[in-house]
Structure formats: structure tokens, C-alpha cells
Motif scaffolding. Structure first.
Motif, PDB file in Angstrom:
ATOM      1  N   VAL A  22      17.074   8.066   2.849  1.00 53.86           N
ATOM      2  CA  VAL A  22      17.726   8.345   4.132  1.00 53.86           C
ATOM      3  C   VAL A  22      16.841   9.224   5.006  1.00 53.86           C
ATOM      4  CG1 VAL A  22      19.686   9.522   5.206  1.00 53.86           C
ATOM      5  CG2 VAL A  22      20.064   7.999   3.261  1.00 53.86           C
ATOM      6  N   LEU A  23      16.229  10.243   4.416  1.00 56.09           N
ATOM      7  CA  LEU A  23      15.399  11.167   5.180  1.00 56.09           C
ATOM      8  C   LEU A  23      14.135  10.522   5.728  1.00 56.09           C
ATOM      9  CD1 LEU A  23      15.655  14.363   2.964  1.00 56.09           C
ATOM     10  CD2 LEU A  23      16.625  14.030   5.241  1.00 56.09           C
ATOM     11  N   HIS A  27      10.307   6.658   9.586  1.00 59.66           N
ATOM     12  CA  HIS A  27       8.950   7.195   9.427  1.00 59.66           C
ATOM     13  C   HIS A  27       8.061   6.215   8.675  1.00 59.66           C
ATOM     14  CE1 HIS A  27      10.264  11.098  10.873  1.00 59.66           C
ATOM     15  NE2 HIS A  27      11.322  10.960  10.104  1.00 59.66           N
ATOM     16  N   THR A  28       8.420   4.959   8.740  1.00 51.36           N
ATOM     17  CA  THR A  28       7.707   3.938   7.976  1.00 51.36           C
ATOM     18  C   THR A  28       6.221   3.915   8.291  1.00 51.36           C
ATOM     19  OG1 THR A  28       9.713   2.625   8.001  1.00 51.36           O
ATOM     20  CG2 THR A  28       7.710   1.490   7.371  1.00 51.36           C
ATOM     21  N   GLY A  33       1.112   3.527   5.753  1.00 46.39           N
ATOM     22  CA  GLY A  33      -0.283   3.344   6.134  1.00 46.39           C
ATOM     23  C   GLY A  33      -1.212   4.011   5.148  1.00 46.39           C
ATOM     24  N   ARG A  34      -2.166   3.265   4.666  1.00 49.29           N
ATOM     25  CA  ARG A  34      -3.126   3.824   3.710  1.00 49.29           C
ATOM     26  C   ARG A  34      -4.495   3.944   4.363  1.00 49.29           C
ATOM     27  NH1 ARG A  34      -0.309   0.259  -0.098  1.00 49.29           N
ATOM     28  NH2 ARG A  34       0.818   1.618  -1.535  1.00 49.29           N
ATOM     29  N   TYR A  35      -5.155   5.028   4.050  1.00 53.21           N
ATOM     30  CA  TYR A  35      -6.488   5.299   4.572  1.00 53.21           C
ATOM     31  C   TYR A  35      -7.434   4.142   4.273  1.00 53.21           C
ATOM     32  CZ  TYR A  35     -11.202   7.222   4.570  1.00 53.21           C
ATOM     33  OH  TYR A  35     -12.545   7.405   4.767  1.00 53.21           O
ATOM     34  N   SER A  36      -7.443   3.677   3.030  1.00 54.76           N
ATOM     35  CA  SER A  36      -8.388   2.629   2.636  1.00 54.76           C
ATOM     36  C   SER A  36      -8.133   1.329   3.399  1.00 54.76           C
ATOM     37  CB  SER A  36      -8.312   2.376   1.131  1.00 54.76           C
ATOM     38  OG  SER A  36      -7.011   1.984   0.758  1.00 54.76           O
TER      39      SER A  36
END
Length: 57
Positions: A22-23, A27-28, A33-36
Motif C-alpha cells: 500500500v505504501l 512509486h513504481t 528501475g534498475r541501474y544496469s
């Protein structure tokens, strides 16, 4: 499942999972999102250290 301390712990973990879900809704983009992957797609890569220096972030 029989009442026990393990049962209580499983219920506690399930409740925490629901709260976390829920929190984190809405904020998906920040969470998946991944750095790589951004690096592989040649997108601009901003590290957490760089974000800390940006005012208002």
C-alpha cells in the motif's frame, strides 16, 4: 495451520507485506528501475549520490 508462534509470525509477515504494498503504490517508476537496465539502454544514469546533491530532491 495450528496456532503457534510460527503461525503468528506468518500473519505478521503477511500484514507487513500488505502495508509495504500500500505504501509503495504510485512509486513504481522509482522502485522497478534498475541501474544496469538504464545503462544498457543508454539512458541518463543518475546515481543516488548525485541525487543527494540535487536541491529539492
Amino acid at each position: 495451520m495450528l496456532p503457534s508462534s510460527y503461525y503468528d509470525r506468518i500473519v505478521d509477515v503477511a500484514e507487513e507485506l500488505v502495508r509495504f504494498t500500500v505504501l509503495t503504490r504510485g512509486h513504481t517508476d522509482q522502485l522497478v528501475g534498475r541501474y544496469s537496465e538504464r545503462k544498457d539502454r543508454n539512458e541518463p544514469v543518475v546515481t543516488p549520490a548525485e541525487l543527494a546533491r540535487i536541491p529539492g530532491v
